[in-house]
Design a protein around this motif. Structure first.
Motif, PDB file in Angstrom:
ATOM      1  N   VAL A 127      13.614 -32.159  30.377  1.00 39.05           N
ATOM      2  CA  VAL A 127      14.030 -33.330  31.148  1.00 39.05           C
ATOM      3  C   VAL A 127      14.427 -32.905  32.556  1.00 39.05           C
ATOM      4  O   VAL A 127      14.025 -33.527  33.553  1.00 39.05           O
ATOM      5  CB  VAL A 127      15.201 -34.067  30.464  1.00 39.05           C
ATOM      6  CG1 VAL A 127      15.705 -35.205  31.347  1.00 39.05           C
ATOM      7  CG2 VAL A 127      14.776 -34.625  29.122  1.00 39.05           C
ATOM      8  N   ASN A 128      15.215 -31.834  32.651  1.00 41.54           N
ATOM      9  CA  ASN A 128      15.633 -31.344  33.963  1.00 41.54           C
ATOM     10  C   ASN A 128      14.424 -30.955  34.823  1.00 41.54           C
ATOM     11  O   ASN A 128      14.376 -31.266  36.017  1.00 41.54           O
ATOM     12  CB  ASN A 128      16.560 -30.146  33.783  1.00 41.54           C
ATOM     13  CG  ASN A 128      17.062 -29.613  35.111  1.00 41.54           C
ATOM     14  OD1 ASN A 128      17.769 -30.310  35.833  1.00 41.54           O
ATOM     15  ND2 ASN A 128      16.686 -28.383  35.443  1.00 41.54           N
ATOM     16  N   ILE A 132      18.889 -37.309  19.653  1.00 41.34           N
ATOM     17  CA  ILE A 132      19.166 -37.775  21.014  1.00 41.34           C
ATOM     18  C   ILE A 132      19.413 -39.282  21.004  1.00 41.34           C
ATOM     19  O   ILE A 132      18.827 -40.030  21.802  1.00 41.34           O
ATOM     20  CB  ILE A 132      18.028 -37.411  21.997  1.00 41.34           C
ATOM     21  CG1 ILE A 132      16.655 -37.839  21.439  1.00 41.34           C
ATOM     22  CG2 ILE A 132      18.021 -35.922  22.317  1.00 41.34           C
ATOM     23  CD1 ILE A 132      15.502 -37.728  22.428  1.00 41.34           C
ATOM     24  N   ASP A 141      24.206 -30.988  19.126  1.00 40.16           N
ATOM     25  CA  ASP A 141      23.335 -31.292  20.255  1.00 40.16           C
ATOM     26  C   ASP A 141      21.868 -31.108  19.879  1.00 40.16           C
ATOM     27  O   ASP A 141      21.529 -30.528  18.844  1.00 40.16           O
ATOM     28  CB  ASP A 141      23.685 -30.407  21.454  1.00 40.16           C
ATOM     29  CG  ASP A 141      23.430 -31.114  22.779  1.00 40.16           C
ATOM     30  OD1 ASP A 141      22.732 -32.151  22.781  1.00 40.16           O
ATOM     31  OD2 ASP A 141      23.922 -30.630  23.811  1.00 40.16           O
ATOM     32  N   CYS A 142      21.026 -31.606  20.736  1.00 42.90           N
ATOM     33  CA  CYS A 142      19.587 -31.454  20.535  1.00 42.90           C
ATOM     34  C   CYS A 142      19.136 -30.054  20.972  1.00 42.90           C
ATOM     35  O   CYS A 142      19.924 -29.242  21.478  1.00 42.90           O
ATOM     36  CB  CYS A 142      18.829 -32.513  21.312  1.00 42.90           C
ATOM     37  SG  CYS A 142      18.982 -32.379  23.112  1.00 42.90           S
ATOM     38  N   ALA A 186      12.580 -38.490  30.758  1.00 39.93           N
ATOM     39  CA  ALA A 186      12.664 -38.261  29.310  1.00 39.93           C
ATOM     40  C   ALA A 186      11.300 -38.450  28.656  1.00 39.93           C
ATOM     41  O   ALA A 186      10.945 -37.730  27.717  1.00 39.93           O
ATOM     42  CB  ALA A 186      13.686 -39.192  28.682  1.00 39.93           C
ATOM     43  N   TRP A 243      19.982 -41.213  24.233  1.00 40.41           N
ATOM     44  CA  TRP A 243      18.910 -41.408  25.207  1.00 40.41           C
ATOM     45  C   TRP A 243      18.244 -42.768  25.052  1.00 40.41           C
ATOM     46  O   TRP A 243      17.561 -43.225  25.970  1.00 40.41           O
ATOM     47  CB  TRP A 243      17.848 -40.310  25.073  1.00 40.41           C
ATOM     48  CG  TRP A 243      18.307 -38.943  25.439  1.00 40.41           C
ATOM     49  CD1 TRP A 243      19.598 -38.497  25.568  1.00 40.41           C
ATOM     50  CD2 TRP A 243      17.479 -37.815  25.723  1.00 40.41           C
ATOM     51  NE1 TRP A 243      19.616 -37.170  25.905  1.00 40.41           N
ATOM     52  CE2 TRP A 243      18.324 -36.720  26.008  1.00 40.41           C
ATOM     53  CE3 TRP A 243      16.093 -37.609  25.751  1.00 40.41           C
ATOM     54  CZ2 TRP A 243      17.836 -35.456  26.336  1.00 40.41           C
ATOM     55  CZ3 TRP A 243      15.604 -36.354  26.064  1.00 40.41           C
ATOM     56  CH2 TRP A 243      16.474 -35.287  26.357  1.00 40.41           C
ATOM     57  N   ILE A 263      16.313 -30.512  26.681  1.00 41.70           N
ATOM     58  CA  ILE A 263      17.153 -30.765  27.859  1.00 41.70           C
ATOM     59  C   ILE A 263      16.548 -30.097  29.094  1.00 41.70           C
ATOM     60  O   ILE A 263      16.489 -30.689  30.183  1.00 41.70           O
ATOM     61  CB  ILE A 263      18.585 -30.270  27.611  1.00 41.70           C
ATOM     62  CG1 ILE A 263      19.242 -31.110  26.509  1.00 41.70           C
ATOM     63  CG2 ILE A 263      19.413 -30.311  28.889  1.00 41.70           C
ATOM     64  CD1 ILE A 263      20.596 -30.632  26.087  1.00 41.70           C
ATOM     65  N   ASN A 264      16.065 -28.876  28.928  1.00 39.36           N
ATOM     66  CA  ASN A 264      15.441 -28.165  30.051  1.00 39.36           C
ATOM     67  C   ASN A 264      14.179 -28.873  30.532  1.00 39.36           C
ATOM     68  O   ASN A 264      13.894 -28.901  31.738  1.00 39.36           O
ATOM     69  CB  ASN A 264      15.114 -26.730  29.638  1.00 39.36           C
ATOM     70  CG  ASN A 264      16.360 -25.885  29.431  1.00 39.36           C
ATOM     71  OD1 ASN A 264      17.421 -26.172  29.993  1.00 39.36           O
ATOM     72  ND2 ASN A 264      16.256 -24.844  28.620  1.00 39.36           N
ATOM     73  N   PRO A 298      18.008 -27.203  23.179  1.00 42.16           N
ATOM     74  CA  PRO A 298      18.124 -26.981  24.635  1.00 42.16           C
ATOM     75  C   PRO A 298      16.779 -27.047  25.348  1.00 42.16           C
ATOM     76  O   PRO A 298      16.732 -27.387  26.537  1.00 42.16           O
ATOM     77  CB  PRO A 298      18.730 -25.573  24.727  1.00 42.16           C
ATOM     78  CG  PRO A 298      19.427 -25.366  23.425  1.00 42.16           C
ATOM     79  CD  PRO A 298      18.622 -26.119  22.395  1.00 42.16           C
TER      80      PRO A 298
END
Length: 382
Positions: free
Chosen positions: A50-51, A238, A41-42, A271, A241, A47-48, A44
């Motif tokens: 983007v969220n 990613i 995975d990329c 993103a 994406w 990801i945080n 974290p």
């Protein structure tokens, strides 16, 4: 459905080799070293981010060329990395992955009967994009053991119809890189014969052994006559994406945007905001060491096998010669490996118009160390 009422624009194009080999790998529950994506995975943090921007309500259309924040971050990255000034409003466009950037650049330039020089083995999206736009691919085939370009031979391929030259640097699938001398020679030819260059640089940060990647942006004669395409997917792990971008001088970028606005218009908004923030971390600077370690691990695993690897200067792919094992064609041998040892690879011949006699497979090493070690044990059983 009857097809007599239309003619296919790509009558000889079927399912991509990546889909085919991944499908066979899935059926056999094999280790998939074929398709070029990481199995890890990329960060974290990304990801945080983007969220964070989704929660902040940044979920509607972005500006057509990309958010100002990300275009500014790209401009800053290129300035700090290459000491090159890019105009964030006139020379950058965010795309739905590098493949869309490449297709849009080709579509913006290539017209009926225009010729486009491709270096074989060439990534599989180039020639269909050329043909779909009425162009004619002109292939120049690289051959081992060093796969260098003979620029005198390239010059012999140039005609009055030559509109575009496509260079992939670092090169997928061979893992070779091109020097400043190579790109300077290309720039001189582009000026002399008045053609445009599409420089596919998605693996720009995956260059090994202390080498420095040379971009078309670094060469004055190419700076104003090149589309240069990049991938955040390859840089930040990613690929799903589908985030990339294109850089080109204003006159070329104007033509690029004309098509971009009527195909995807804009790309993933949260993103873009996330990547704009994340670029400031400069994590991409660690990529050469990160992937060189994986390359070296795979080379170590292959040392006691009949598979003979070529030098790999960049990308996350390694090519191996299997001629000591079999004289089958590479597609049949790749399928045999899936069945016999449960490892999926990619046959190199699919990237050529006229494949050479060499027996070559491409192996992706963008995988966790334990998976590479498991694949290595299976290769050793050959």
């Amino acid at each position: 459905m009857p097809t007599h009422f239309f003619s296919s624009k790509l009558p000889n194009i079927g399912k991509s080799i990546f889909s085919e080999m991944s499908g066979l790998a899935n059926e056999a529950k094999a280790i998939n070293l074929s398709q070029g994506f990481p199995n890890f995975d990329c960060d974290p943090t990304l990801i945080n981010l983007v969220n964070k921007h989704m929660v902040a309500g940044r979920n509607q259309y972005a500006p057509m060329a990309g958010t100002a924040e990300l275009r500014t971050a790209i401009k800053h990255k290129i300035k700090t990395d290459r000491d090159i000034d890019i105009h964030k409003d006139k020379e950058i466009c965010l795309t739905a992955g590098a493949t869309q950037a490449i297709y849009t650049a080709i579509s913006a330039i290539v017209q009926q009967q225009d010729e486009v020089i491709c270096i074989d083995p060439s990534y599989d999206s180039y020639k269909p994009a050329i043909m779909a736009n009425g162009g004619i691919p002109i292939s120049y085939a690289l051959s081992g053991p060093d796969y260098t370009i003979d620029w005198d031979s390239i010059e012999q391929l140039i005609s009055k119809k030559t509109k575009l030259f496509i260079l992939n640097n670092p090169h997928n699938p061979l893992g070779t890189t091109y020097s400043k001398e190579d790109l300077t020679t290309l720039g001189k030819l582009a000026e002399q014969y008045n053609f445009i260059v599409l420089s596919d640089e998605v693996y720009e940060h995956l260059v090994f052994d202390g080498k420095k990647h040379v971009s078309a942006l670094d060469i004055p004669t190419l700076r104003n006559r090149s589309f240069v395409c990049y991938s955040f997917g390859k840089t930040f792990h990613i690929t799903g994406w589908k985030m990339g971008y294109c850089i080109a001088a204003e006159p070329l970028m104007e033509e690029f945007k004309k098509l971009h606005q009527f195909t995807v218009f804009s790309v993933n908004t949260p993103a873009q905001f996330a990547i704009a923030e994340y670029l400031a971390e400069e994590t991409w600077r660690s990529l050469p060491n990160f992937f060189q370690q994986k390359r070296d691990l795979l080379l170590e695993q292959l040392k006691d096998t009949p598979l003979k690897p070529s030098a790999c200067q960049g990308t996350y792919f390694l090519t191996v010669n299997y001629s000591e094992l079999s004289q089958k064609n590479d597609f049949e041998f790749a399928k045999q490996l899936i069945q016999d040892i449960g490892v999926a690879t990619i046959p190199i011949s699919v990237f050529y118009e006229n494949p050479p006699e060499e027996k070559l497979l491409r192996i992706c090493f963008a995988k966790t160390d334990d998976l590479l070690e498991e694949a290595g044990e299976r290769f050793k059983s050959l």
